[in-house]
Each structure stands twice: as structure tokens, then as C-alpha cells.
Design a protein around this motif. Sequence first.
Motif, mmCIF file in Angstrom:
data_model
loop_
_atom_site.group_PDB
_atom_site.id
_atom_site.type_symbol
_atom_site.label_atom_id
_atom_site.label_comp_id
_atom_site.label_asym_id
_atom_site.label_seq_id
_atom_site.Cartn_x
_atom_site.Cartn_y
_atom_site.Cartn_z
ATOM 1 N N ALA A 96 -0.769 8.854 9.857
ATOM 2 C CA ALA A 96 -1.943 8.137 9.956
ATOM 3 C C ALA A 96 -2.150 7.416 8.336
ATOM 4 C CB ALA A 96 -3.071 8.830 10.110
ATOM 5 N N GLU A 97 -2.991 6.607 8.400
ATOM 6 C CA GLU A 97 -3.252 5.949 7.132
ATOM 7 C C GLU A 97 -4.655 6.218 6.767
ATOM 8 O OE1 GLU A 97 -1.556 1.912 5.507
ATOM 9 O OE2 GLU A 97 -3.659 1.395 5.677
ATOM 10 N N LEU A 98 -5.206 6.871 5.646
ATOM 11 C CA LEU A 98 -6.611 7.178 5.391
ATOM 12 C C LEU A 98 -6.908 6.438 4.243
ATOM 13 C CD1 LEU A 98 -6.875 11.013 6.181
ATOM 14 C CD2 LEU A 98 -7.282 9.073 7.779
ATOM 15 N N ARG A 99 -8.011 5.611 4.053
ATOM 16 C CA ARG A 99 -8.433 4.885 2.801
ATOM 17 C C ARG A 99 -9.670 5.591 2.577
ATOM 18 N NH1 ARG A 99 -7.573 0.635 0.184
ATOM 19 N NH2 ARG A 99 -6.203 0.029 1.744
ATOM 20 N N ILE A 100 -9.789 6.412 1.636
ATOM 21 C CA ILE A 100 -10.997 7.344 1.122
ATOM 22 C C ILE A 100 -11.437 6.926 -0.166
ATOM 23 C CG2 ILE A 100 -11.753 9.824 0.739
ATOM 24 C CD1 ILE A 100 -9.512 10.663 2.686
#
Length: 239
Positions: A146-150
Motif C-alpha cells: 500500500a501507499e500511505l500519504r501521512i
Amino acid sequence: MFGALVRNGFRGRSRLSDDAAFETTLFSLSTEMPRPAERRSEERVQAMLLVARLVSDEGQDLCRVRNISAGGLMGETTRSHAVGTPVMVELSSHQQVPGEIAWTRQASCGIRFDRSGDLRELLANRPARRRAQTPRPPRLDISCSAELRIGGVLYQTMIRDISLGGLKAEVGDVGCVGKSVVATIESLRPIKGVVRWHKDGQAGIVFNRPLAFEELAEWMGKRVEIASLKAGAWTDSRR
């Protein structure tokens, strides 16, 4: 086959409206297991719709609970289950009840509990008195990229479990708690949420808006189909 069952069982129904969040699970004060097209005259108590996790030797599955009593439940699953299959019904993080598939009808099935459940605890949906934490909804054990933009930072990571309300992912940044996040998972649309906790290199993310049961069920079906195709290709290559 799994994917077809998911599509036939859920895509064929009309899209849920905003009112779907207020669907209810019917609690019966009977000790009998709910059966299809059953008509009861005894008192029923309404509570918010339950989504349970079923665990068996075949793997795990989601079950949307329509009726529940001390003797069992009737629900909708994302795939077919053979009559007689032993299952563990996980209604929440603290409520696991052993049972057996008693009957099936298309996407619906009946589960007979091995022992009578405590309807007071099921209805209250609360942990035992000696445990004070808030119960969590059932989560599906899963491993996918997955790709998380935090907070403006992009992380390529792995998801370890997911539910209708949130997920757990590998995140090294201990300062991510409280920050907004956009999660982009394989074959699933981007989901907005907030990081609620971080422990041992893993972060718990709560979605701003819960996923629909159909959406998560369809996603599960796609993943199982892909895994089956890969397994078949690997087996052919070994011949």
C-alpha cells in the motif's frame, strides 16, 4: 469462482443509500438458531448492524449479520460455505463464539453456536467487566502492499489487517499519530483517515468514513482470485 460469488451476491443488489448505515441486526430472545424466511412473534431488540469475521480451516470471511439469537445467527457471506463446516464467529475483538454452518441459501447461511451465547453481552457489544478497552470491529488478517500519504510524506508500506473502519500498517515514523492520512491499497480506491496509534513499527489508522460491506467483500474476492491464479501458474511451472 470466489470473485463470481462476490459479484453475483453483492453487485446485483442496488447501491446502499446513506440510510444503509442505520440498518439493524435483529436480536431474538429465543435460544433457537435463526432460519430463512422465519417469522417470529417473540420480542426482538434492534441494534446497529453487526459485521462478523468467520474463521475456518478454509480461511476467513466477512459475514453481515441479519438475525442473531442465543442459539446462532443468520447472515450474508462473501462466498459459499459447506454445511457442517466448523467456524469461529468473531463478533468483535472480545467476542468469539464457536459454531457450525447449519444451512446455506445463495449468499446467506445459518450458523449454529456450539453453546448458547449471552445475549446481554452480544447486545451491549462490550468487553468483560475486567476489561475496560473499547471493543474493535472484526479485522481481516491480510498482507498486501500500500501507499500511505501521512502529513505530506509518502510511505511505501505493507498492510497487516483491515476492517470496515480502519487498518493496521507498517510505519516507522513514531510522530505520525494524529496526522491525516490517505491510504492507497492494491485494487481499492484511496481512503482518507487519521493515524490513531503507533506501536512497534506499526500504525493504526481509522477511516474518516467506513467502507461499505460490499466494497470490502468485492476487494477480498479480487485478491483471492489473483492469489488463486498465481498459485495455479506456480503449480503449472513445477510440472
